[in-house]
Design a protein around this motif. Structure first.
Motif, mmCIF file in Angstrom:
data_model
loop_
_atom_site.group_PDB
_atom_site.id
_atom_site.type_symbol
_atom_site.label_atom_id
_atom_site.label_comp_id
_atom_site.label_asym_id
_atom_site.label_seq_id
_atom_site.Cartn_x
_atom_site.Cartn_y
_atom_site.Cartn_z
ATOM 1 N N THR A 129 0.972 -0.836 0.185
ATOM 2 C CA THR A 129 0.199 0.179 0.125
ATOM 3 C C THR A 129 0.760 1.087 -0.046
ATOM 4 O O THR A 129 0.776 2.576 0.514
ATOM 5 N N THR A 130 2.047 0.895 -0.180
ATOM 6 C CA THR A 130 3.236 1.892 -0.203
ATOM 7 C C THR A 130 3.454 2.411 -1.540
ATOM 8 O O THR A 130 3.648 1.981 -3.056
ATOM 9 N N ASP A 131 4.458 3.227 -1.953
ATOM 10 C CA ASP A 131 5.926 3.610 -2.619
ATOM 11 C C ASP A 131 6.440 2.412 -3.056
ATOM 12 O O ASP A 131 7.064 2.610 -2.281
ATOM 13 N N THR A 132 5.978 1.560 -3.976
ATOM 14 C CA THR A 132 6.735 -0.010 -3.939
ATOM 15 C C THR A 132 8.503 0.275 -4.244
ATOM 16 O O THR A 132 9.295 0.083 -3.505
ATOM 17 N N SER A 133 8.517 0.899 -5.400
ATOM 18 C CA SER A 133 9.762 1.071 -5.665
ATOM 19 C C SER A 133 11.381 1.900 -4.036
ATOM 20 O O SER A 133 11.882 1.160 -4.467
ATOM 21 N N LYS A 134 10.584 3.029 -3.845
ATOM 22 C CA LYS A 134 11.224 3.414 -2.661
ATOM 23 C C LYS A 134 10.922 2.415 -1.914
ATOM 24 O O LYS A 134 12.210 1.909 -0.498
ATOM 25 N N MET A 135 10.499 1.690 -1.530
ATOM 26 C CA MET A 135 10.466 0.372 0.204
ATOM 27 C C MET A 135 11.209 -1.017 -0.325
ATOM 28 O O MET A 135 11.994 -1.388 0.168
ATOM 29 N N LEU A 136 11.002 -1.009 -1.683
ATOM 30 C CA LEU A 136 12.112 -2.331 -2.625
ATOM 31 C C LEU A 136 14.063 -1.594 -1.965
ATOM 32 O O LEU A 136 14.366 -2.810 -1.997
ATOM 33 N N TYR A 137 14.162 -0.597 -2.605
ATOM 34 C CA TYR A 137 15.024 0.120 -2.101
ATOM 35 C C TYR A 137 15.689 0.067 -1.216
ATOM 36 O O TYR A 137 16.826 -0.635 -0.902
ATOM 37 N N ALA A 138 14.920 0.722 -0.271
ATOM 38 C CA ALA A 138 15.308 0.677 0.654
ATOM 39 C C ALA A 138 15.716 -1.012 1.282
ATOM 40 O O ALA A 138 16.460 -0.955 2.558
ATOM 41 N N LEU A 139 14.612 -1.910 1.378
ATOM 42 C CA LEU A 139 14.899 -2.908 2.072
ATOM 43 C C LEU A 139 16.091 -3.709 1.491
ATOM 44 O O LEU A 139 17.023 -4.282 1.894
ATOM 45 N N THR A 140 16.440 -3.302 0.319
ATOM 46 C CA THR A 140 17.425 -3.974 -0.270
ATOM 47 C C THR A 140 19.216 -3.521 0.431
ATOM 48 O O THR A 140 19.616 -4.099 0.283
ATOM 49 N N MET A 141 19.003 -1.712 0.171
ATOM 50 C CA MET A 141 20.268 -1.392 1.248
ATOM 51 C C MET A 141 20.132 -2.204 2.187
ATOM 52 O O MET A 141 21.352 -2.092 3.293
ATOM 53 N N LYS A 142 19.306 -2.569 3.260
ATOM 54 C CA LYS A 142 19.543 -3.128 4.485
ATOM 55 C C LYS A 142 19.511 -4.873 4.735
ATOM 56 O O LYS A 142 19.270 -5.420 5.819
ATOM 57 N N HIS A 156 19.941 -10.768 -5.070
ATOM 58 C CA HIS A 156 19.825 -11.814 -7.096
ATOM 59 C C HIS A 156 20.092 -10.658 -7.954
ATOM 60 O O HIS A 156 19.320 -10.037 -8.307
ATOM 61 N N HIS A 157 20.601 -10.703 -9.373
ATOM 62 C CA HIS A 157 20.917 -10.381 -10.106
ATOM 63 C C HIS A 157 19.683 -10.838 -11.047
ATOM 64 O O HIS A 157 20.031 -11.993 -11.498
ATOM 65 N N ALA A 158 18.430 -10.218 -10.595
ATOM 66 C CA ALA A 158 17.524 -10.606 -12.393
ATOM 67 C C ALA A 158 17.676 -9.920 -13.350
ATOM 68 O O ALA A 158 16.733 -10.678 -14.198
ATOM 69 N N VAL A 159 18.129 -9.479 -13.975
ATOM 70 C CA VAL A 159 18.155 -8.851 -15.087
ATOM 71 C C VAL A 159 19.445 -8.695 -15.376
ATOM 72 O O VAL A 159 20.112 -8.171 -14.972
ATOM 73 N N TYR A 178 18.130 -5.719 -9.618
ATOM 74 C CA TYR A 178 18.267 -6.648 -8.366
ATOM 75 C C TYR A 178 17.271 -6.630 -7.722
ATOM 76 O O TYR A 178 16.548 -5.783 -7.860
ATOM 77 N N MET A 179 17.074 -7.196 -7.442
ATOM 78 C CA MET A 179 15.790 -7.898 -6.060
ATOM 79 C C MET A 179 16.814 -8.712 -4.896
ATOM 80 O O MET A 179 18.454 -10.040 -5.243
ATOM 81 N N ARG A 180 16.320 -8.648 -4.096
ATOM 82 C CA ARG A 180 16.731 -8.922 -2.575
ATOM 83 C C ARG A 180 16.220 -9.781 -1.887
ATOM 84 O O ARG A 180 14.743 -9.279 -1.693
ATOM 85 N N LEU A 181 16.428 -11.244 -1.893
ATOM 86 C CA LEU A 181 16.080 -12.281 -1.572
ATOM 87 C C LEU A 181 16.444 -13.678 -0.673
ATOM 88 O O LEU A 181 17.416 -13.382 -0.919
ATOM 89 N N ARG A 183 16.969 -17.367 0.556
ATOM 90 C CA ARG A 183 17.540 -18.007 0.053
ATOM 91 C C ARG A 183 16.559 -18.886 -0.549
ATOM 92 O O ARG A 183 16.479 -19.601 -1.979
ATOM 93 N N GLU A 184 15.258 -19.129 0.028
ATOM 94 C CA GLU A 184 14.107 -20.141 -0.019
ATOM 95 C C GLU A 184 13.316 -18.688 -1.678
ATOM 96 O O GLU A 184 13.160 -19.879 -2.237
ATOM 97 N N ALA A 185 13.506 -17.942 -0.912
ATOM 98 C CA ALA A 185 12.660 -17.010 -2.611
ATOM 99 C C ALA A 185 13.679 -16.794 -3.329
ATOM 100 O O ALA A 185 13.540 -16.851 -4.787
ATOM 101 N N HIS A 186 14.997 -16.631 -3.150
ATOM 102 C CA HIS A 186 15.773 -17.051 -4.323
ATOM 103 C C HIS A 186 15.550 -18.201 -5.633
ATOM 104 O O HIS A 186 16.107 -17.976 -6.658
ATOM 105 N N GLN A 187 15.420 -19.319 -4.545
ATOM 106 C CA GLN A 187 15.399 -20.093 -5.358
ATOM 107 C C GLN A 187 14.256 -20.746 -6.005
ATOM 108 O O GLN A 187 14.240 -21.052 -7.527
ATOM 109 N N GLU A 188 13.196 -20.372 -5.165
ATOM 110 C CA GLU A 188 11.656 -20.111 -5.865
ATOM 111 C C GLU A 188 12.378 -18.780 -7.101
ATOM 112 O O GLU A 188 11.058 -19.109 -8.483
ATOM 113 N N ALA A 189 12.764 -17.893 -7.222
ATOM 114 C CA ALA A 189 12.526 -16.815 -8.510
ATOM 115 C C ALA A 189 13.382 -17.789 -9.958
ATOM 116 O O ALA A 189 12.989 -17.568 -10.503
#
Length: 227
Positions: A129-142, A156-159, A178-181, A183-189
């Protein structure tokens, strides 16, 4: 008390109730044997039940981590948000008292607070329910997983992937997304495929700057100096 106006004749309004009426409680509020109500028309741009649910879930995460009661956490977060946004009064999450956009900013503020204070997330897709891109960036750096909210997630190098046999030191990481995942989510991707995975979890890979990649250790300072 929620309901729908289904008729009007002069000053007589007919309302169909969605919630059960506690007539005993109503009688306690009688004034000279008469019962008064306040009718407030629902605003379409008002905070949604889902937004309210997300906010209180996040405050529950803070409660679990800090030990402070949820009502204290809620009051504190709302006070900090009021100060940051320069609001003239203490924000209310009641219907018709807060707009959807303000609620979205409040949730975003709370998520960023959690990320900054290393508060773990229990609920998946807590940022929707937020600005997704901004949140994903913050999560990635943390180093927090986009899907589960778990810390210590992989980058995860997604592209433009670093495929086997390539020299990682000579690979142009700036061309990747990039995506921050976890191990389980990385394998699923990898198993599911990028398009289906992104559709399932409502995420999109993001670009990272050179300074971001240096901070994350993907590019070394020495490599950067040799560019």
């Amino acid at each position: 008390m929620r309901g729908e106006i289904i008729g009007q004749k002069g000053d007589v309004l007919t309302v169909k109730l969605f919630d059960e009426l506690d007539i005993k409680e109503v009688k306690k509020q009688a004034v000279d044997g008469r019962y008064y109500v306040y009718v407030d028309v629902f605003e379409k741009d008002s905070i949604t039940d889902l937004q309210r649910k997300h906010f209180y879930a996040l405050c529950g995460d803070i409660e679990d981590k800090t030990g402070y009661p949820q009502e204290v956490v809620v009051s504190w977060i709302k006070f900090l948000f009021m100060k940051q946004e320069g609001l003239p009064e203490y924000p209310s999450l009641a219907t018709n008292q807060m707009k959807k956009t303000t609620a979205s900013h409040l949730i975003e503020f709370t998520i960023l607070f959690c990320i900054k204070e290393d508060i773990p997330f229990r609920k998946q897709q807590f940022y929707l329910t937020t600005d997704t891109s901004k949140m994903l960036y913050a999560l990635t750096m943390k180093k927090i997983c986009w899907v589960t909210g778990k810390p210590g997630a992989d980058l995860h190098h997604a592209v433009n992937l670093v495929s086997m046999g390539n020299n990682r030191n000579k690979f142009d990481h700036l061309k990747s997304k990039y995506m921050r995942l976890s191990r389980e989510a990385h394998q699923e991707a990898h198993t599911m495929g990028l398009e289906e995975f992104c559709e399932k979890y409502h995420v999109k890979p993001i670009k990272l700057s050179k300074s971001d990649l240096i901070e994350l250790g993907v590019i070394s300072k020495k490599e950067n100096e040799n560019d």
